[in-house]
Write an enzyme that holds these catalytic residues in place. Structure first.
Site, PDB file in Angstrom:
ATOM      1  N   TYR A  11     -13.953  -2.609  10.736  1.00 41.02           N
ATOM      2  CA  TYR A  11     -12.405  -2.456  10.782  1.00 41.02           C
ATOM      3  C   TYR A  11     -11.130  -1.934  12.413  1.00 41.02           C
ATOM      4  O   TYR A  11     -10.440  -2.833  11.833  1.00 41.02           O
ATOM      5  CB  TYR A  11     -12.002  -0.915  10.724  1.00 41.02           C
ATOM      6  CG  TYR A  11     -11.189   0.437  10.417  1.00 41.02           C
ATOM      7  CD1 TYR A  11      -9.806  -0.218   9.456  1.00 41.02           C
ATOM      8  CD2 TYR A  11     -10.178   0.845  11.686  1.00 41.02           C
ATOM      9  CE1 TYR A  11      -8.813   0.508   9.343  1.00 41.02           C
ATOM     10  CE2 TYR A  11      -8.953   1.659  11.246  1.00 41.02           C
ATOM     11  CZ  TYR A  11      -8.801   1.257   9.940  1.00 41.02           C
ATOM     12  OH  TYR A  11      -6.730   1.845   9.934  1.00 41.02           O
TER      13      TYR A  11
ATOM     14  N   GLY B 206      -1.039   8.299   1.064  1.00 39.23           N
ATOM     15  CA  GLY B 206      -0.941   8.480   2.490  1.00 39.23           C
ATOM     16  C   GLY B 206       0.300   7.912   3.073  1.00 39.23           C
ATOM     17  O   GLY B 206       1.383   8.467   2.714  1.00 39.23           O
TER      18      GLY B 206
ATOM     19  N   GLY C 265       0.936  -1.043   0.134  1.00 41.53           N
ATOM     20  CA  GLY C 265      -0.058  -0.179  -0.339  1.00 41.53           C
ATOM     21  C   GLY C 265       0.648   1.288  -0.453  1.00 41.53           C
ATOM     22  O   GLY C 265      -0.112   2.543   0.484  1.00 41.53           O
TER      23      GLY C 265
HETATM   24  N1  LIG Z   1      -5.142   7.263   8.248  1.00 42.82           N
HETATM   25  C1  LIG Z   1      -5.115   7.194   9.633  1.00 42.82           C
HETATM   26  O1  LIG Z   1      -5.581   8.279  10.194  1.00 42.82           O
HETATM   27  C2  LIG Z   1      -4.672   5.995  10.217  1.00 42.82           C
HETATM   28  C3  LIG Z   1      -4.479   5.095  11.625  1.00 42.82           C
HETATM   29  C4  LIG Z   1      -4.654   4.262  12.277  1.00 42.82           C
HETATM   30  C5  LIG Z   1      -4.138   3.324  11.442  1.00 42.82           C
HETATM   31  N2  LIG Z   1      -4.162   3.700   9.801  1.00 42.82           N
HETATM   32  C6  LIG Z   1      -3.390   2.451   8.216  1.00 42.82           C
HETATM   33  O2  LIG Z   1      -2.720   3.047   8.123  1.00 42.82           O
HETATM   34  C7  LIG Z   1      -2.390   1.903   6.973  1.00 42.82           C
HETATM   35  C8  LIG Z   1      -2.272   2.934   5.159  1.00 42.82           C
HETATM   36  O3  LIG Z   1      -3.474   4.244   5.370  1.00 42.82           O
HETATM   37  P1  LIG Z   1      -3.655   5.161   5.005  1.00 42.82           P
HETATM   38  O4  LIG Z   1      -4.320   5.989   5.955  1.00 42.82           O
HETATM   39  O5  LIG Z   1      -1.765   5.853   4.268  1.00 42.82           O
HETATM   40  O6  LIG Z   1      -4.874   5.299   3.834  1.00 42.82           O
HETATM   41  P2  LIG Z   1      -4.469   5.717   2.459  1.00 42.82           P
HETATM   42  O7  LIG Z   1      -3.522   6.896   1.609  1.00 42.82           O
HETATM   43  O8  LIG Z   1      -5.591   5.085   1.986  1.00 42.82           O
HETATM   44  O9  LIG Z   1      -3.566   4.180   2.049  1.00 42.82           O
HETATM   45  C9  LIG Z   1      -3.805   1.849   1.658  1.00 42.82           C
HETATM   46  C10 LIG Z   1      -3.114   1.871   0.956  1.00 42.82           C
HETATM   47  O10 LIG Z   1      -3.651   0.541   1.273  1.00 42.82           O
HETATM   48  C11 LIG Z   1      -3.579   0.122  -0.615  1.00 42.82           C
HETATM   49  N3  LIG Z   1      -4.975  -0.887  -0.271  1.00 42.82           N
HETATM   50  C12 LIG Z   1      -5.683  -0.812  -0.419  1.00 42.82           C
HETATM   51  N4  LIG Z   1      -6.890  -2.165  -0.394  1.00 42.82           N
HETATM   52  C13 LIG Z   1      -5.716  -2.554  -1.388  1.00 42.82           C
HETATM   53  C14 LIG Z   1      -6.073  -3.993  -1.984  1.00 42.82           C
HETATM   54  N5  LIG Z   1      -7.372  -4.667  -2.389  1.00 42.82           N
HETATM   55  N6  LIG Z   1      -4.444  -4.622  -2.317  1.00 42.82           N
HETATM   56  C15 LIG Z   1      -3.727  -3.163  -2.856  1.00 42.82           C
HETATM   57  N7  LIG Z   1      -3.188  -2.452  -2.270  1.00 42.82           N
HETATM   58  C16 LIG Z   1      -4.603  -2.478  -1.169  1.00 42.82           C
HETATM   59  C17 LIG Z   1      -3.682   1.546  -1.258  1.00 42.82           C
HETATM   60  O11 LIG Z   1      -4.159   1.304  -2.522  1.00 42.82           O
HETATM   61  P3  LIG Z   1      -5.872   1.422  -3.569  1.00 42.82           P
HETATM   62  O12 LIG Z   1      -4.531   3.265  -3.457  1.00 42.82           O
HETATM   63  O13 LIG Z   1      -5.062   1.409  -4.929  1.00 42.82           O
HETATM   64  O14 LIG Z   1      -6.751   2.192  -2.973  1.00 42.82           O
HETATM   65  C18 LIG Z   1      -3.262   2.558  -0.438  1.00 42.82           C
HETATM   66  O15 LIG Z   1      -2.160   2.881  -1.163  1.00 42.82           O
HETATM   67  C19 LIG Z   1      -3.475   1.163   6.435  1.00 42.82           C
HETATM   68  O16 LIG Z   1      -3.761  -0.421   7.399  1.00 42.82           O
HETATM   69  C20 LIG Z   1      -4.469   1.514   8.210  1.00 42.82           C
HETATM   70  O17 LIG Z   1      -5.579   1.366   8.377  1.00 42.82           O
HETATM   71  C21 LIG Z   1      -4.263   5.004   8.668  1.00 42.82           C
END
Ligand SMILES: NC(=O)c1ccc[n+]([C@@H]2O[C@H](COP(=O)([O-])OP(=O)(O)OC[C@H]3O[C@@H](n4cnc5c(N)ncnc54)[C@H](OP(=O)(O)O)[C@@H]3O)[C@@H](O)[C@H]2O)c1
Length: 304
Positions: free
Chosen positions: A186, A35, A31
């Protein structure tokens, strides 16, 4: 592989040691197209590590690689493509990595999503648990030969403090009973990330591989892109209080690269510090049951 026992003094006791990461250690970030994953890639590339960026589409991952090269022109950046919602996709990814490399020093299981309607993966699993837990479980186990070969490898699982809101029922792992709640799905998946981290750390305690997980903070990413209605509104209202992605990547980067992590395993980190996780996440029976279920569903086994 047995954990290294260095008899430094000739005394009849053993000192555990972990080798340091080599300066050009190879790190895979799932991913990495946006982000936290993309920001972590930029920061690790600036440190001159060799990166393998994973994305779901060739277009997106090539664009991400270009952004990383912009900030670290001399870094080695490779890309891989796989849809992590399908077990075939995850296995195909592991297979192509095993055929390309003999070692992997760091695996960052970062890819994740939140949805507000119940959806099923190609294998018939509820999408949140398929992508957020099952994919990480299978990828890690399937890449274990490369991690073990790297000596002192690290697995970093991106969880969330929302794991504390989980109500995990392993009898209804696919959340097919009652009304679907995306936040609960989630939170459950993020609890699974912590349970998996602790259980894997226990199972790898005689090896040189360490496993830790983290909460990145509330980070201003586009994590809300699959959300609609009240979930999206809640995210948008909170956004002014969120930290920027570069800051949100700090704990991931710390666990992937900081020298002191070589002797740390089975821990939950927030703001680069080890912190207590929820009571459920420390339930070793639940962790074993989740492990058995994940093994049964995926067919992947840990081979040390
Ligand atoms: N943002 C927050 O506040 C927060 C807080 C706590 C934990 N997190 C965790 O941090 C991690 C990253 O999240 P983020 O906030 O950076 O969000 P994000 O920008 O949406 O990044 C998520 C990544 O996961 C990929 N992904 C999702 N579904 C997928 C699939 N089926 N196959 C392959 N890749 C897939 C997305 O690819 P696509 O672009 O192709 O969809 C993207 O590259 C996640 O595990 C999330 O649970 C985030």
């Amino acid at each position: 592989m047995a954990r290294g026992n260095a008899e430094l003094t000739g005394e009849p006791h053993f000192v555990f040691y972990h080798p340091m990461l080599p300066a050009d250690a190879r790190m895979l970030i799932t991913g990495a197209t946006s982000g936290i994953g993309l920001e972590a890639a930029k920061q690790l590339a600036r440190m001159h590590y060799s990166l393998v960026l994973h994305g779901r589409s060739e277009l997106k991952v090539s664009a991400a690689a270009a952004l990383v090269r912009d900030v670290a022109p001399r870094a080695i950046i490779e890309t891989v493509v796989a849809d992590l919602s399908s077990l075939e996709g995850v296995r195909g990814l592991a297979e192509s990595l095993r055929s390309r490399y003999t070692q992997l020093h760091v695996l960052v299981n970062n890819a994740g999503l939140m949805v507000d309607t119940r959806q099923e993966s190609a294998d018939g699993h509820e999408l949140t648990w398929a992508v957020n837990h099952l994919a990480a479980f299978v990828l890690t186990l399937e890449l274990m030969p490369l991690l073990l070969a790297a000596e002192g490898a690290r697995v970093v699982n991106v969880s969330s403090d929302l794991h504390k809101q989980a109500h995990l029922d392993l009898q209804d792992i696919n959340l097919s009973r009652g009304k679907f709640n995306g936040v609960r799905a989630y939170a459950n998946s993020k609890l699974m990330n912590v349970l998996f981290t602790y259980e894997l750390a226990r199972r790898l305690s005689q090896s040189l591989v360490t496993v830790n997980c983290l909460h990145p903070g509330f980070v201003a990413t586009q994590f809300d892109r699959h959300l609609t209605g009240p979930f999206k509104l809640a995210w948008q209202i909170g956004l002014p209080f969120a930290i920027p992605p570069a800051e949100g990547a700090a704990t991931t980067v710390h666990l992937a690269s900081a020298p002191r992590i070589v002797n740390e395993s089975g821990k939950y980190y927030v703001s680069k510090r080890s912190r207590p996780s929820s009571k459920s996440s420390n339930d070793t029976m639940l962790a074993r049951q989740l492990w058995d279920l994940s093994e049964a569903v995926s067919g992947s086994k840990l081979v040390i």
